[in-house]
Design a protein around this motif. Structure first.
Motif, PDB file in Angstrom:
ATOM      1  N   UNK A   1       0.808  -1.222   0.000  1.00  0.00           N
ATOM      2  CA  UNK A   1       0.000   0.000   0.000  1.00  0.00           C
ATOM      3  C   UNK A   1       0.834   1.261   0.000  1.00  0.00           C
ATOM      4  N   UNK A   2       2.150   1.128  -0.099  1.00  0.00           N
ATOM      5  CA  UNK A   2       3.031   2.293  -0.097  1.00  0.00           C
ATOM      6  C   UNK A   2       2.880   3.106  -1.378  1.00  0.00           C
ATOM      7  N   UNK A   3       2.875   4.415  -1.214  1.00  0.00           N
ATOM      8  CA  UNK A   3       2.971   5.305  -2.361  1.00  0.00           C
ATOM      9  C   UNK A   3       4.418   5.295  -2.847  1.00  0.00           C
ATOM     10  N   UNK A   4       4.593   5.326  -4.153  1.00  0.00           N
ATOM     11  CA  UNK A   4       5.932   5.266  -4.749  1.00  0.00           C
ATOM     12  C   UNK A   4       6.458   6.669  -5.006  1.00  0.00           C
ATOM     13  N   UNK A   5       7.580   7.013  -4.375  1.00  0.00           N
ATOM     14  CA  UNK A   5       8.126   8.363  -4.561  1.00  0.00           C
ATOM     15  C   UNK A   5       8.485   8.653  -6.011  1.00  0.00           C
ATOM     16  N   UNK A   6       8.878   7.631  -6.783  1.00  0.00           N
ATOM     17  CA  UNK A   6       9.238   7.869  -8.183  1.00  0.00           C
ATOM     18  C   UNK A   6       8.002   8.073  -9.053  1.00  0.00           C
ATOM     19  N   UNK A   7       6.819   7.805  -8.509  1.00  0.00           N
ATOM     20  CA  UNK A   7       5.576   7.964  -9.258  1.00  0.00           C
ATOM     21  C   UNK A   7       5.117   9.415  -9.282  1.00  0.00           C
ATOM     22  N   UNK A   8       5.681  10.232  -8.415  1.00  0.00           N
ATOM     23  CA  UNK A   8       5.260  11.621  -8.323  1.00  0.00           C
ATOM     24  C   UNK A   8       6.017  12.491  -9.325  1.00  0.00           C
ATOM     25  N   UNK A   9       5.328  13.417  -9.991  1.00  0.00           N
ATOM     26  CA  UNK A   9       6.032  14.344 -10.881  1.00  0.00           C
ATOM     27  C   UNK A   9       7.031  15.214 -10.137  1.00  0.00           C
ATOM     28  N   UNK A  10       6.838  15.361  -8.819  1.00  0.00           N
ATOM     29  CA  UNK A  10       7.781  16.161  -8.035  1.00  0.00           C
ATOM     30  C   UNK A  10       9.191  15.577  -8.085  1.00  0.00           C
ATOM     31  N   UNK A  11       9.279  14.244  -8.204  1.00  0.00           N
ATOM     32  CA  UNK A  11      10.607  13.619  -8.210  1.00  0.00           C
ATOM     33  C   UNK A  11      11.384  14.036  -9.455  1.00  0.00           C
ATOM     34  N   UNK A  12      10.744  13.943 -10.614  1.00  0.00           N
ATOM     35  CA  UNK A  12      11.397  14.384 -11.838  1.00  0.00           C
ATOM     36  C   UNK A  12      11.754  15.853 -11.797  1.00  0.00           C
ATOM     37  N   UNK A  13      10.873  16.662 -11.222  1.00  0.00           N
ATOM     38  CA  UNK A  13      11.140  18.097 -11.114  1.00  0.00           C
ATOM     39  C   UNK A  13      12.352  18.376 -10.238  1.00  0.00           C
ATOM     40  N   UNK A  14      12.436  17.647  -9.128  1.00  0.00           N
ATOM     41  CA  UNK A  14      13.579  17.822  -8.227  1.00  0.00           C
ATOM     42  C   UNK A  14      14.877  17.413  -8.906  1.00  0.00           C
ATOM     43  N   UNK A  15      14.832  16.314  -9.649  1.00  0.00           N
ATOM     44  CA  UNK A  15      16.025  15.841 -10.347  1.00  0.00           C
ATOM     45  C   UNK A  15      16.430  16.833 -11.422  1.00  0.00           C
ATOM     46  N   UNK A  16      15.461  17.367 -12.151  1.00  0.00           N
ATOM     47  CA  UNK A  16      15.737  18.335 -13.196  1.00  0.00           C
ATOM     48  C   UNK A  16      16.370  19.602 -12.622  1.00  0.00           C
ATOM     49  N   UNK A  17      15.877  20.015 -11.453  1.00  0.00           N
ATOM     50  CA  UNK A  17      16.381  21.236 -10.843  1.00  0.00           C
ATOM     51  C   UNK A  17      17.802  21.077 -10.305  1.00  0.00           C
ATOM     52  N   UNK A  18      18.141  19.864  -9.851  1.00  0.00           N
ATOM     53  CA  UNK A  18      19.468  19.632  -9.269  1.00  0.00           C
ATOM     54  C   UNK A  18      19.890  18.196  -9.569  1.00  0.00           C
ATOM     55  N   UNK A  19      20.299  17.927 -10.809  1.00  0.00           N
ATOM     56  CA  UNK A  19      20.556  16.535 -11.218  1.00  0.00           C
ATOM     57  C   UNK A  19      21.684  15.843 -10.471  1.00  0.00           C
ATOM     58  N   UNK A  20      22.608  16.601  -9.876  1.00  0.00           N
ATOM     59  CA  UNK A  20      23.721  15.970  -9.176  1.00  0.00           C
ATOM     60  C   UNK A  20      23.528  15.951  -7.664  1.00  0.00           C
ATOM     61  N   UNK A  21      22.300  16.191  -7.214  1.00  0.00           N
ATOM     62  CA  UNK A  21      22.025  16.087  -5.779  1.00  0.00           C
ATOM     63  C   UNK A  21      22.246  14.651  -5.315  1.00  0.00           C
ATOM     64  N   UNK A  22      22.901  14.489  -4.176  1.00  0.00           N
ATOM     65  CA  UNK A  22      23.159  13.165  -3.611  1.00  0.00           C
ATOM     66  C   UNK A  22      22.013  12.804  -2.659  1.00  0.00           C
ATOM     67  N   UNK A  23      21.074  11.985  -3.172  1.00  0.00           N
ATOM     68  CA  UNK A  23      19.919  11.579  -2.389  1.00  0.00           C
ATOM     69  C   UNK A  23      20.321  10.553  -1.326  1.00  0.00           C
ATOM     70  N   UNK A  24      19.602  10.585  -0.212  1.00  0.00           N
ATOM     71  CA  UNK A  24      19.764   9.558   0.810  1.00  0.00           C
ATOM     72  C   UNK A  24      18.507   8.679   0.819  1.00  0.00           C
ATOM     73  N   UNK A  25      18.618   7.528   1.444  1.00  0.00           N
ATOM     74  CA  UNK A  25      17.455   6.649   1.591  1.00  0.00           C
ATOM     75  C   UNK A  25      16.341   7.376   2.347  1.00  0.00           C
ATOM     76  N   UNK A  26      16.697   8.069   3.428  1.00  0.00           N
ATOM     77  CA  UNK A  26      15.696   8.757   4.241  1.00  0.00           C
ATOM     78  C   UNK A  26      14.991   9.847   3.445  1.00  0.00           C
ATOM     79  N   UNK A  27      15.722  10.553   2.587  1.00  0.00           N
ATOM     80  CA  UNK A  27      15.095  11.583   1.762  1.00  0.00           C
ATOM     81  C   UNK A  27      14.050  10.993   0.816  1.00  0.00           C
ATOM     82  N   UNK A  28      14.339   9.829   0.272  1.00  0.00           N
ATOM     83  CA  UNK A  28      13.398   9.221  -0.669  1.00  0.00           C
ATOM     84  C   UNK A  28      12.152   8.705   0.044  1.00  0.00           C
ATOM     85  N   UNK A  29      12.324   8.154   1.234  1.00  0.00           N
ATOM     86  CA  UNK A  29      11.155   7.726   2.004  1.00  0.00           C
ATOM     87  C   UNK A  29      10.347   8.951   2.442  1.00  0.00           C
TER      88      UNK A  29
END
Length: 391
Positions: free
Chosen positions: A151-179
């Motif tokens: 029943x988990x929502x998928x963070x990669x399913x949100x358009x916000x994820x692509x927008x965040x990546x586009x805005x800062x493609x070299x950001x170093x994501x953490x596991x906690x940030x994605x959850x």
């Protein structure tokens, strides 16, 4: 990463270079008829699709005495350097099959139970995040995560994820940030066990489960539990988290439209939903070993991995309902191709790895332009047809 994540960057000029090559560079026309058919399949795919810089394919068919790898095109479109089978690629969601296998190995070893609640298998930080968004970590089990029925929502399913990546493609994501992104951008899709919805977020959580149960970082744990050394997976490693193995070439460039995989930080897809880099040969070897007794200690473990999900309806998503429930098991899709069962997984950047139990054939392929990802199915069908006609 997921098919529905849209990434857009500035125009990159691609210099098309179609250079046919084979492992050990044999002369034209050499090899068996089947080997020549497979190489022709690869060559034709690149020739007929100029938007696809490169293709690589590996096929293992022991009944026919065949262990074959081939490639065509340019591994780096800008320089024109040729694609070869030993050029590794990011395998993205193909990583999920490895992670699922690692979890099942921990189950075999008595280090966890598949029906353990995730509340006792994750850090308090992640448990609190989930509870804060209305999830019940005491009701969600490891089995639910493995089968995408949590029943988990998928963070990669949100358009916000692509927008965040586009805005800062070299950001170093953490596991906690994605959850945290998953709980901020979406709400629970249903009760555990009632809804099937493919979710990278669930496998990000499983990455931490593996680390905590094995008592070591995820790359080392998966490497040991799956048996990379024993299986000869010498060109497979966790990108960013491990050094590239000695003697292994730099990975090939993979494209999503005009976006180059080298233009984004690997942490966008690193912690269990993706993360591995490998050659097509290693991917094919892993798939065959997994389904022929080379990974698990007990045959019953594979049966568990392939058990059908009972009673889960397709869940909603930003791009519509998720994959048909019932075809996903634990880290692998079970489908039919020309009437034959096939165990398969694909990856965001244009990879596929499959095993046909009827033919005892494993294959892995990469198409280095994600816009041409449909060609993976054509390559898969071409291989199975060629093998069947030779069997």
């Amino acid at each position: 990463m997921r098919d529905h994540v849209l990434l857009v960057v500035a125009l990159v000029v691609l210099v098309a270079a179609v250079v046919s090559c084979r492992k050990d560079a044999p002369s034209a026309g050499s090899g068996t008829r089947l080997e020549n058919e497979l190489q022709a399949l690869v060559d034709t795919t690149v020739r007929d699709h100029p938007n696809v810089p490169a293709v690589a394919l590996a096929v293992s068919a022991p009944r026919l005495g065949l262990e074959w790898e081939g490639a065509a095109g340019a591994a780096d479109p800008a320089s024109g350097s040729p694609m070869t089978p030993d050029r590794p690629v990011l395998v993205a969601s193909n990583t999920k099959t490895f992670v699922a296998a690692a979890v099942l190995r921990l189950w075999e070893l008595g280090r966890l139970d598949l029906d353990d609640p995730i509340a006792g298998r994750l850090s308090p930080e992640l448990v609190d995040m989930l509870r804060g968004d209305g999830y019940d970590p005491q009701a969600i089990t490891l089995r639910h995560l493995l089968t995408h029925t949590s029943g988990l929502y998928d963070h990669t399913d949100s358009p916000h994820y692509g927008e965040r990546i586009m805005a800062d493609p070299m950001h170093r994501w953490t596991r906690a940030e994605q959850v945290a992104a998953a709980v901020a951008w979406g709400d629970p899709l249903g009760k555990p066990g009632e809804v099937y919805c493919y979710a990278d977020t669930g496998y990000v959580l499983l990455g931490e489960v593996v680390e905590r149960a094995a008592g070591m970082p995820l790359p080392a744990a998966v490497r040991e539990l799956v048996g990379f050394e024993r299986l000869g997976l010498s060109s497979t490693w966790w990108d960013l988290l491990e050094p590239r193995p000695a003697g292994v070439p730099e990975r090939a460039h993979q494209l999503d439209g005009e976006l180059d995989s080298f233009a984004v930080d690997p942490s966008i897809d690193l912690y269990g939903g993706g993360g591995l880099a490998a050659t097509v040969g290693d991917l094919a070897r892993f798939m065959r070993a997994l389904f022929t007794g080379g990974v698990f200690a007990n045959a019953a473990t594979l049966d568990t991995m392939l058990t059908t999900i009972p009673g889960a309806a397709a869940g909603p998503g930003e791009a519509g309902p998720k994959t048909i429930p019932g075809i996903y098991r634990m880290g692998v899709f079970v489908v039919e191709e020309d009437g034959l069962p096939l165990y398969r997984h694909t990856g965001y950047w244009g990879t596929v790895a499959s095993y046909s139990p009827s033919l005892d054939v494993a294959l892995a392929a990469v198409v280095t332009q994600r816009d041409g990802k449909a060609l993976l199915g054509e390559l898969e069908r071409g291989v199975l047809e060629a093998v069947r006609s030779s069997d």
